[in-house]
Scaffold this motif. Structure first.
Motif, PDB file in Angstrom:
ATOM      1  N   MET A   1       0.848  -1.188   0.000  1.00 15.83           N
ATOM      2  CA  MET A   1       0.000   0.000   0.000  1.00 15.83           C
ATOM      3  C   MET A   1       0.887   1.242   0.000  1.00 15.83           C
ATOM      4  SD  MET A   1      -3.067   0.751   2.585  1.00 15.83           S
ATOM      5  CE  MET A   1      -3.764   2.339   2.752  1.00 15.83           C
ATOM      6  N   THR A   2       0.568   2.176  -0.861  1.00 18.32           N
ATOM      7  CA  THR A   2       1.331   3.410  -0.964  1.00 18.32           C
ATOM      8  C   THR A   2       1.045   4.301   0.239  1.00 18.32           C
ATOM      9  OG1 THR A   2       1.128   3.297  -3.361  1.00 18.32           O
ATOM     10  CG2 THR A   2       1.770   5.415  -2.437  1.00 18.32           C
ATOM     11  N   PRO A   3       2.101   4.878   0.843  1.00 19.56           N
ATOM     12  CA  PRO A   3       1.859   5.783   1.970  1.00 19.56           C
ATOM     13  C   PRO A   3       1.219   7.092   1.502  1.00 19.56           C
ATOM     14  CG  PRO A   3       4.211   5.657   1.459  1.00 19.56           C
ATOM     15  CD  PRO A   3       3.520   4.675   0.572  1.00 19.56           C
ATOM     16  N   ASP A   4       0.511   7.746   2.399  1.00 18.44           N
ATOM     17  CA  ASP A   4      -0.100   9.038   2.111  1.00 18.44           C
ATOM     18  C   ASP A   4       0.961  10.108   1.941  1.00 18.44           C
ATOM     19  OD1 ASP A   4      -2.685   8.086   2.265  1.00 18.44           O
ATOM     20  OD2 ASP A   4      -3.028   8.819   4.299  1.00 18.44           O
ATOM     21  N   VAL A   5       0.637  11.118   1.159  1.00 23.06           N
ATOM     22  CA  VAL A   5       1.463  12.314   1.062  1.00 23.06           C
ATOM     23  C   VAL A   5       1.199  13.148   2.313  1.00 23.06           C
ATOM     24  CG1 VAL A   5       1.875  14.446  -0.222  1.00 23.06           C
ATOM     25  CG2 VAL A   5       1.402  12.321  -1.460  1.00 23.06           C
ATOM     26  N   ILE A   6       2.264  13.666   2.925  1.00 28.48           N
ATOM     27  CA  ILE A   6       2.081  14.526   4.098  1.00 28.48           C
ATOM     28  C   ILE A   6       2.538  15.956   3.842  1.00 28.48           C
ATOM     29  CG2 ILE A   6       2.109  12.651   5.782  1.00 28.48           C
ATOM     30  CD1 ILE A   6       5.047  13.490   6.435  1.00 28.48           C
ATOM     31  N   GLN A   7       3.412  16.152   2.818  1.00 30.79           N
ATOM     32  CA  GLN A   7       3.869  17.495   2.471  1.00 30.79           C
ATOM     33  C   GLN A   7       4.151  17.561   0.973  1.00 30.79           C
ATOM     34  OE1 GLN A   7       6.499  19.607   5.423  1.00 30.79           O
ATOM     35  NE2 GLN A   7       6.960  17.485   5.960  1.00 30.79           N
ATOM     36  N   VAL A   8       4.008  18.764   0.417  1.00 33.56           N
ATOM     37  CA  VAL A   8       4.303  18.970  -1.006  1.00 33.56           C
ATOM     38  C   VAL A   8       4.982  20.319  -1.183  1.00 33.56           C
ATOM     39  CG1 VAL A   8       2.014  19.938  -1.511  1.00 33.56           C
ATOM     40  CG2 VAL A   8       3.380  18.928  -3.355  1.00 33.56           C
ATOM     41  N   ARG A   9       5.893  20.375  -2.129  1.00 32.41           N
ATOM     42  CA  ARG A   9       6.508  21.643  -2.528  1.00 32.41           C
ATOM     43  C   ARG A   9       6.515  21.712  -4.053  1.00 32.41           C
ATOM     44  NH1 ARG A   9      12.076  21.774  -1.307  1.00 32.41           N
ATOM     45  NH2 ARG A   9      11.541  22.180   0.839  1.00 32.41           N
ATOM     46  N   PRO A  10       5.800  22.678  -4.629  1.00 29.06           N
ATOM     47  CA  PRO A  10       5.893  22.891  -6.069  1.00 29.06           C
ATOM     48  C   PRO A  10       7.184  23.652  -6.375  1.00 29.06           C
ATOM     49  CG  PRO A  10       4.222  24.325  -5.103  1.00 29.06           C
ATOM     50  CD  PRO A  10       4.799  23.508  -3.996  1.00 29.06           C
ATOM     51  N   LEU A  11       7.909  23.216  -7.401  1.00 24.74           N
ATOM     52  CA  LEU A  11       9.157  23.843  -7.817  1.00 24.74           C
ATOM     53  C   LEU A  11       9.004  24.377  -9.237  1.00 24.74           C
ATOM     54  CD1 LEU A  11      11.735  21.179  -6.568  1.00 24.74           C
ATOM     55  CD2 LEU A  11      11.047  23.293  -5.419  1.00 24.74           C
ATOM     56  N   PRO A  12       9.891  25.282  -9.643  1.00 22.45           N
ATOM     57  CA  PRO A  12       9.845  25.762 -11.032  1.00 22.45           C
ATOM     58  C   PRO A  12       9.940  24.603 -12.022  1.00 22.45           C
ATOM     59  CG  PRO A  12      11.345  27.095  -9.711  1.00 22.45           C
ATOM     60  CD  PRO A  12      10.940  25.915  -8.862  1.00 22.45           C
ATOM     61  N   GLY A  13       9.370  24.804 -13.200  1.00 18.22           N
ATOM     62  CA  GLY A  13       9.417  23.779 -14.235  1.00 18.22           C
ATOM     63  C   GLY A  13       8.369  22.699 -14.062  1.00 18.22           C
ATOM     64  N   TYR A  14       7.326  22.989 -13.288  1.00 14.33           N
ATOM     65  CA  TYR A  14       6.212  22.054 -13.072  1.00 14.33           C
ATOM     66  C   TYR A  14       6.679  20.747 -12.422  1.00 14.33           C
ATOM     67  CZ  TYR A  14       3.934  25.455 -16.001  1.00 14.33           C
ATOM     68  OH  TYR A  14       3.452  26.634 -16.507  1.00 14.33           O
ATOM     69  N   VAL A  15       7.471  20.901 -11.390  1.00 16.66           N
ATOM     70  CA  VAL A  15       7.978  19.764 -10.622  1.00 16.66           C
ATOM     71  C   VAL A  15       7.415  19.854  -9.210  1.00 16.66           C
ATOM     72  CG1 VAL A  15      10.069  18.744  -9.619  1.00 16.66           C
ATOM     73  CG2 VAL A  15      10.083  19.552 -11.986  1.00 16.66           C
ATOM     74  N   LEU A  16       7.053  18.691  -8.668  1.00 18.84           N
ATOM     75  CA  LEU A  16       6.620  18.592  -7.277  1.00 18.84           C
ATOM     76  C   LEU A  16       7.641  17.774  -6.504  1.00 18.84           C
ATOM     77  CD1 LEU A  16       2.876  17.573  -7.743  1.00 18.84           C
ATOM     78  CD2 LEU A  16       3.748  19.864  -7.214  1.00 18.84           C
ATOM     79  N   VAL A  17       7.904  18.182  -5.277  1.00 20.56           N
ATOM     80  CA  VAL A  17       8.637  17.335  -4.347  1.00 20.56           C
ATOM     81  C   VAL A  17       7.639  17.011  -3.250  1.00 20.56           C
ATOM     82  CG1 VAL A  17      10.523  17.172  -2.698  1.00 20.56           C
ATOM     83  CG2 VAL A  17      10.868  18.345  -4.862  1.00 20.56           C
TER      84      VAL A  17
END
Length: 93
Positions: A1-17
């Motif tokens: 089972m995939t773990p839930d996302v707890i944080q996100v950071r959008p970066l330039p160039g349409y990238v997410l961390v």
């Protein structure tokens, strides 16, 4: 089972961390998805930068979201320390 996302950071160039509940971080390039109608509105960088987490999923609006499965399985593993000097990740909301 995939773990839930707890944080996100959008970066330039349409990238997410994203950080998962497991502590892992992954980098996800959104550019290939922007051609699809469901994600085309995210070509507006101001909207793209409003990515946030709701219920373990990355969302932008009531109609635009990304499942943790896609982010985890297609994302590139990264070390969260690589991003520690940048602005903080956007926590769950």
């Amino acid at each position: 089972m995939t773990p839930d996302v707890i944080q996100v950071r959008p970066l330039p160039g349409y990238v997410l961390v994203v950080q998962f509940a497991s502590g892992e971080c992954r980098r996800f390039d959104m550019r290939s998805l922007l051609r699809y109608p469901a994600f085309s509105a995210l070509q507006d960088e101001a909207l793209f930068r409003r990515a946030h987490v709701e219920h373990g999923t990355v969302v932008w609006t009531d109609e635009i979201d990304l499942s943790p499965d896609m982010l985890y399985l297609r994302g590139q593993p990264v070390d969260v320390a690589d991003f520690s000097i940048q602005e903080p990740l956007h926590p769950m909301g």
